[in-house]
Design a protein around this motif. Structure first.
Motif, short mmCIF file in Angstrom:
data_model
loop_
_atom_site.label_atom_id
_atom_site.label_comp_id
_atom_site.label_asym_id
_atom_site.label_seq_id
_atom_site.Cartn_x
_atom_site.Cartn_y
_atom_site.Cartn_z
N PHE A 241 0.85 -1.19 0.00
CA PHE A 241 0.00 0.00 0.00
C PHE A 241 0.89 1.24 0.00
CE2 PHE A 241 -2.44 -3.20 2.34
CZ PHE A 241 -3.67 -3.12 1.73
N GLY A 242 0.29 2.37 -0.34
CA GLY A 242 1.02 3.62 -0.21
C GLY A 242 0.28 4.79 -0.79
N PHE A 243 0.39 5.93 -0.11
CA PHE A 243 -0.18 7.17 -0.62
C PHE A 243 0.83 7.91 -1.49
CE2 PHE A 243 -2.87 6.52 3.16
CZ PHE A 243 -4.10 6.57 2.55
N ASP A 244 2.11 7.78 -1.13
CA ASP A 244 3.17 8.41 -1.93
C ASP A 244 4.45 7.59 -1.79
OD1 ASP A 244 4.35 9.11 0.55
OD2 ASP A 244 3.38 11.06 0.54
N LYS A 245 5.53 8.01 -2.43
CA LYS A 245 6.77 7.22 -2.44
C LYS A 245 7.39 7.06 -1.06
CE LYS A 245 8.10 8.27 -7.16
NZ LYS A 245 9.09 8.87 -8.04
N ASP A 246 7.18 8.05 -0.17
CA ASP A 246 7.79 8.00 1.16
C ASP A 246 6.97 7.20 2.17
OD1 ASP A 246 9.80 9.59 0.15
OD2 ASP A 246 8.81 11.45 0.78
N ASP A 247 5.76 6.89 1.84
CA ASP A 247 4.87 6.23 2.79
C ASP A 247 4.31 4.95 2.18
OD1 ASP A 247 3.34 5.74 5.03
OD2 ASP A 247 1.70 7.04 4.38
N ARG A 248 5.14 3.92 2.07
CA ARG A 248 4.71 2.63 1.54
C ARG A 248 4.92 1.54 2.57
NH1 ARG A 248 6.48 3.06 -4.77
NH2 ARG A 248 5.05 4.75 -5.18
N PHE A 249 4.01 0.60 2.61
CA PHE A 249 4.10 -0.50 3.57
C PHE A 249 3.36 -1.70 2.99
CE2 PHE A 249 0.35 1.96 4.48
CZ PHE A 249 -0.62 1.02 4.77
N PHE A 250 3.55 -2.86 3.59
CA PHE A 250 2.80 -4.02 3.11
C PHE A 250 2.23 -4.80 4.27
CE2 PHE A 250 6.75 -6.38 3.70
CZ PHE A 250 6.32 -7.66 4.04
N ARG A 251 1.19 -5.54 3.96
CA ARG A 251 0.54 -6.42 4.90
C ARG A 251 0.35 -7.77 4.20
NH1 ARG A 251 1.31 -3.23 8.56
NH2 ARG A 251 -0.14 -1.68 9.29
N VAL A 252 0.28 -8.81 5.00
CA VAL A 252 0.01 -10.14 4.48
C VAL A 252 -1.40 -10.51 4.93
CG1 VAL A 252 0.68 -12.55 4.53
CG2 VAL A 252 2.43 -10.78 4.51
N TYR A 253 -2.23 -10.88 3.97
CA TYR A 253 -3.62 -11.22 4.22
C TYR A 253 -3.84 -12.71 3.98
CZ TYR A 253 -4.67 -6.27 4.13
OH TYR A 253 -4.70 -4.93 4.40
N GLN A 254 -4.60 -13.31 4.86
CA GLN A 254 -5.02 -14.68 4.68
C GLN A 254 -6.52 -14.65 4.42
OE1 GLN A 254 -3.24 -15.81 8.49
NE2 GLN A 254 -2.28 -17.48 7.38
N LEU A 255 -6.94 -15.23 3.32
CA LEU A 255 -8.34 -15.24 2.94
C LEU A 255 -8.85 -16.67 2.88
CD1 LEU A 255 -6.83 -12.91 0.94
CD2 LEU A 255 -9.21 -12.47 0.55
N ARG A 256 -10.15 -16.79 3.07
CA ARG A 256 -10.81 -18.08 2.90
C ARG A 256 -12.24 -17.83 2.46
NH1 ARG A 256 -11.95 -19.82 9.13
NH2 ARG A 256 -13.48 -18.20 9.46
N ARG A 257 -12.87 -18.88 1.98
CA ARG A 257 -14.27 -18.78 1.57
C ARG A 257 -15.17 -18.96 2.79
NH1 ARG A 257 -15.37 -18.58 -3.72
NH2 ARG A 257 -13.79 -19.29 -5.16
N ASN A 258 -16.21 -18.12 2.89
CA ASN A 258 -17.16 -18.29 3.98
C ASN A 258 -18.26 -19.27 3.54
OD1 ASN A 258 -18.83 -16.79 2.30
ND2 ASN A 258 -18.93 -15.01 3.64
N ALA A 259 -19.28 -19.44 4.36
CA ALA A 259 -20.34 -20.40 4.05
C ALA A 259 -21.10 -20.05 2.78
CB ALA A 259 -21.31 -20.48 5.23
N LYS A 260 -21.15 -18.76 2.44
CA LYS A 260 -21.85 -18.32 1.22
C LYS A 260 -20.97 -18.43 -0.02
CE LYS A 260 -24.63 -14.98 3.73
NZ LYS A 260 -24.92 -13.55 3.89
#
Length: 158
Positions: free
Chosen positions: A105-124
């Motif tokens: 993610f990032g708004f500009d070149k000086d403010d970038r970061f990352f996150r790791v997401y774990q996803l799964r399917r729900n009952a729907k």
């Protein structure tokens, strides 16, 4: 990369900011009152669980730092600019009904970061976020290996 996965991540990030930006009436420095739509933790949790696990929704509610002012639910006074745009993404693992993705993610070149997401399917059959980790993924702060999900409760519901 599957567009549904990225939409699920964006939906989870946007849900927090939807609650924050819905608060309108400021009561001095004590807080900003939430509207009727989000006037209880149960309503907020129900809204958040459309895009994330129950455990992650509880963590988001704690991050909101909710308080009562005159019997109504409020958030602290502050400002934000919303969810940052997604710059880059990388698939880390993919198994039947489960995905792990690193997102920058990032708004500009000086403010970038990352996150790791774990996803799964729900009952729907929709993709939801059940783990969102900071830079130290897959280790916790004491450098012990972390199992799937954001906490031990997620391991039980996964």
């Amino acid at each position: 990369m599957n567009k549904a996965w990225i939409r699920a991540i964006a939906r989870a990030e946007d849900s927090f900011w939807t609650i924050v930006f819905s608060a309108r009436k400021r009561i001095g420095e004590r807080g900003v009152l939430l509207p009727e739509r989000f006037n209880s933790k149960v309503k907020i949790k129900r809204y958040l669980q459309k895009s994330m696990s129950a455990c992650l929704a509880e963590r988001v509610i704690r991050n909101l730092q909710l308080r009562r002012i005159g019997g109504r639910l409020a958030i602290p006074v502050g400002d934000g600019i919303g969810a940052p745009p997604i710059l880059k993404k990388k698939l880390l693992s993919h198994a039947k009904g489960r995905v792990t993705i690193a997102v920058w993610f990032g708004f500009d070149k000086d403010d970038r970061f990352f996150r790791v997401y774990q996803l799964r399917r729900n009952a729907k059959g929709q993709w939801i976020v059940y783990g969102r980790h900071p830079l130290d993924y897959p280790f916790n702060r004491s450098f012990r290996k972390v199992s799937t999900g954001c906490c031990s409760a997620c391991i039980n519901c996964a």
